[in-house]
Design an enzyme around this catalytic site. Sequence first.
Site, PDB file in Angstrom:
ATOM      1  N   HIS A 196     -36.920  35.637  33.531  1.00 18.08           N
ATOM      2  CA  HIS A 196     -36.778  36.704  34.041  1.00 18.08           C
ATOM      3  C   HIS A 196     -36.404  36.067  35.338  1.00 18.08           C
ATOM      4  CE1 HIS A 196     -37.353  39.954  31.230  1.00 18.08           C
ATOM      5  NE2 HIS A 196     -35.413  39.615  30.990  1.00 18.08           N
ATOM      6  N   ARG A 303     -20.340  40.739  25.133  1.00 16.10           N
ATOM      7  CA  ARG A 303     -21.202  40.573  23.848  1.00 16.10           C
ATOM      8  C   ARG A 303     -22.202  42.215  24.244  1.00 16.10           C
ATOM      9  NH1 ARG A 303     -22.272  35.320  26.176  1.00 16.10           N
ATOM     10  NH2 ARG A 303     -22.002  33.801  24.706  1.00 16.10           N
ATOM     11  N   ARG A 338     -17.746  42.415  20.376  1.00 19.06           N
ATOM     12  CA  ARG A 338     -18.164  40.953  19.364  1.00 19.06           C
ATOM     13  C   ARG A 338     -19.720  42.245  18.574  1.00 19.06           C
ATOM     14  NH1 ARG A 338     -21.428  35.539  20.525  1.00 19.06           N
ATOM     15  NH2 ARG A 338     -23.457  37.438  20.666  1.00 19.06           N
ATOM     16  N   GLU A 440     -18.589  29.145  13.969  1.00 15.25           N
ATOM     17  CA  GLU A 440     -20.067  28.611  14.932  1.00 15.25           C
ATOM     18  C   GLU A 440     -20.574  27.649  13.527  1.00 15.25           C
ATOM     19  OE1 GLU A 440     -21.352  31.963  17.655  1.00 15.25           O
ATOM     20  OE2 GLU A 440     -20.804  33.064  15.678  1.00 15.25           O
ATOM     21  N   ASN A 463     -20.969  27.095  21.571  1.00 13.21           N
ATOM     22  CA  ASN A 463     -22.421  26.731  21.407  1.00 13.21           C
ATOM     23  C   ASN A 463     -23.327  26.837  20.515  1.00 13.21           C
ATOM     24  OD1 ASN A 463     -22.051  27.604  24.017  1.00 13.21           O
ATOM     25  ND2 ASN A 463     -23.015  29.499  24.238  1.00 13.21           N
ATOM     26  N   ASP A 464     -22.948  27.374  19.335  1.00 17.78           N
ATOM     27  CA  ASP A 464     -23.740  27.793  18.151  1.00 17.78           C
ATOM     28  C   ASP A 464     -22.790  26.547  17.186  1.00 17.78           C
ATOM     29  OD1 ASP A 464     -25.436  29.256  18.004  1.00 17.78           O
ATOM     30  OD2 ASP A 464     -23.950  30.917  18.324  1.00 17.78           O
ATOM     31  N   ARG A 474     -29.894  24.476  20.280  1.00 19.07           N
ATOM     32  CA  ARG A 474     -29.323  24.570  21.621  1.00 19.07           C
ATOM     33  C   ARG A 474     -30.392  24.960  22.860  1.00 19.07           C
ATOM     34  NH1 ARG A 474     -25.843  30.635  20.732  1.00 19.07           N
ATOM     35  NH2 ARG A 474     -25.841  30.707  22.620  1.00 19.07           N
ATOM     36  N   CYS A 511     -14.912  30.898  23.393  1.00 18.44           N
ATOM     37  CA  CYS A 511     -15.929  31.104  24.041  1.00 18.44           C
ATOM     38  C   CYS A 511     -16.990  30.647  24.391  1.00 18.44           C
ATOM     39  CB  CYS A 511     -15.913  32.685  23.609  1.00 18.44           C
ATOM     40  SG  CYS A 511     -16.833  32.554  22.384  1.00 18.44           S
TER      41      CYS A 511
HETATM   42  C1  PEP Z   1     -21.502  30.287  21.953  1.00 14.89           C
HETATM   43  O1  PEP Z   1     -22.421  30.559  19.866  1.00 14.89           O
HETATM   44  O2  PEP Z   1     -20.594  29.280  21.143  1.00 14.89           O
HETATM   45  C2  PEP Z   1     -20.890  32.070  21.001  1.00 14.89           C
HETATM   46  C3  PEP Z   1     -20.164  32.144  22.494  1.00 14.89           C
HETATM   47  O3  PEP Z   1     -22.284  33.008  21.516  1.00 14.89           O
HETATM   48  P1  PEP Z   1     -23.404  33.353  21.494  1.00 14.89           P
HETATM   49  O4  PEP Z   1     -23.866  32.347  22.857  1.00 14.89           O
HETATM   50  O5  PEP Z   1     -24.141  34.443  22.134  1.00 14.89           O
HETATM   51  O6  PEP Z   1     -24.343  32.459  20.669  1.00 14.89           O
HETATM   52 MG    MG Z   2     -22.932  32.491  18.930  1.00 14.07          MG
END
Ligand code: PEP
Ligand code: MG
Length: 584
Positions: A196, A303, A338, A440, A463-464, A474, A511
Amino acid sequence: MTLALTGHAVASGIAIGRTHLAKRSELQIAEYRIERKDVGKEIARYHQAVDAARRQLDELSQRITRNVGIPAGEIIQTHVLMLGDDSIKEATEKQIRSELCNAEWALQSQLELILSEFRAMDDPYIRSRGEDISQVVRLVQRKMTQKSAGKPFENIPGRLAETMVIAADLTPGELAILHEHGVAGIVTEHGGPHSHTAILASSLGIPAVLGVRLAQSLLREGEPLVLDGDLGLVYADPDEVILSHYHQVQRDTVRFRKSLEKVRELPCRSMDGESISLQANGERQEELLQAIDLGVTGIGLYRTEFLHIQGMASDEKTQLAEYMAAIKTLNGLPLTIRTLDLGADKPADSADFDQLSRSANPALGLRAVRLCLRDTDQFKQQLRAILRASATAPVRCLIPMLTSAREVMMVRSLLDEAREELDESGLAYDPNLPLGGMIEVPAAALAIEEFSENLDFISVGTNDLLQYMLAADRADEQVAHLYDLQHPGVVRLLRHIFRSAEASHIPVAVCGEVAGDRRYTRLLLALGLREFSMHPSRLLEVKQVITETHIPRVAASLSQWLSSTECQHDISLLQLLDQSQQTH
Ligand code: PEP
Ligand code: MG
């Protein structure tokens, strides 16, 4: 001679100044026995200390919220919530009663038990939550021993301008106090990128490098220091070359920020006249307001895990209230909600989801929509809340982590059930609520046509998607070098996604973090992306690159790169795209 040290780059920015070594007032926890008749008094003393700690943190949080904003204040509030944790409180009281020991000592024993459990966790995020608990416990112990209560360090000067504080570790509360004293930068020996303190440093805009081993021993009081919060570097006694380099970086940053202001009013169009949609990822009111101010076309990713991660109630009413607050702020702009994406890097405190901890490999386990489809009663509460929110404003529903097209059908049928229930109760909703899916999982990306048939829009969670494609966690910095959008396999798959979506006439956005990373904007445009959703702080940077890109030119260079059989060692794909832009 210059000494260079490295740590975790957690809050960007360059700070140049002098060091101040913060010495924490030592806290000795003595153990002594109390008489049975004094147990009540001892427990009351413990409660008073908890209350005093809570008051101190509450005041600090209010001050920080007033001066810096709600997100910063909320980070301090997480420590206030920990103070209210009944399990530690009950166990401490029980130990005072059974062992007739003093409260500080009982609390210390409980802390050690909890920390040993946290240390055994594999997940670095959960492990780092252990740091938070010790920080909170230490504050209560200080209140009980009355040792420098409210004053964490022995020797902090009143003004810290151009001063970088070097500490063994820092609590968010301590960092907030240093911020009020005008601290220029932070270096700590302990603390990771998920702490944090790291998150707070970033929202306060304080350049910070955490986890610099032996920083307090290697750095000297008052010596000149350069701190690079982008690269996680600290230079003690920097020579002229380093100093002038960083002065230049600081000047460039100021110039860059100014240049961004110029694109604010421009339409978001590429040099060849293509309109690009910019949306924002955000949940907090400040993020939504910032996004509106910068002219987004909507919120592309809202989110919803935060309620669960903070251990708050997640019934239909609470969720609806959160969505309605966002809708009110957005004042007519579309909101893409989401559904719950718990699991893996987003663990929940909530006991409702105790299946989460049972997975040996959480990233491949019961997470996101898989988890929601296990507990359909809970999931339907969220679907009903989303439907009810859609009665009053343009709302879209987005499903994370789709693997099979069957999951879409299951969500659709739950939505039908939720609609029937709302009809029975006479509650309004949008009968045409758009349903989108996140791509993803690589297999879903390859079979995208099968999903497109039953979805209204697609959002690519890079990201995933990258972590699953490249088999690189990640959150693990040890394999961060493999986590690369320029990998030919990733580039090809993204092109396949965008082309298939276009052929199926289904809108597609990205995203994931790459959408807000200006280094990748040209590549994404060249691949065919026309909808970007990102953190509001990145909007202007990305918009600037869009307005300076001629899409057909970068697309031609990309096709050439993809068709070339030779491995191009001397130039990266991103450099190639930048060059293709400049040579015209
Ligand atoms: C992603 O996986 O790119 C995404 C936007 O979702 P999160 O980062 O919340 O897993
Ligand atoms: Mg994700």
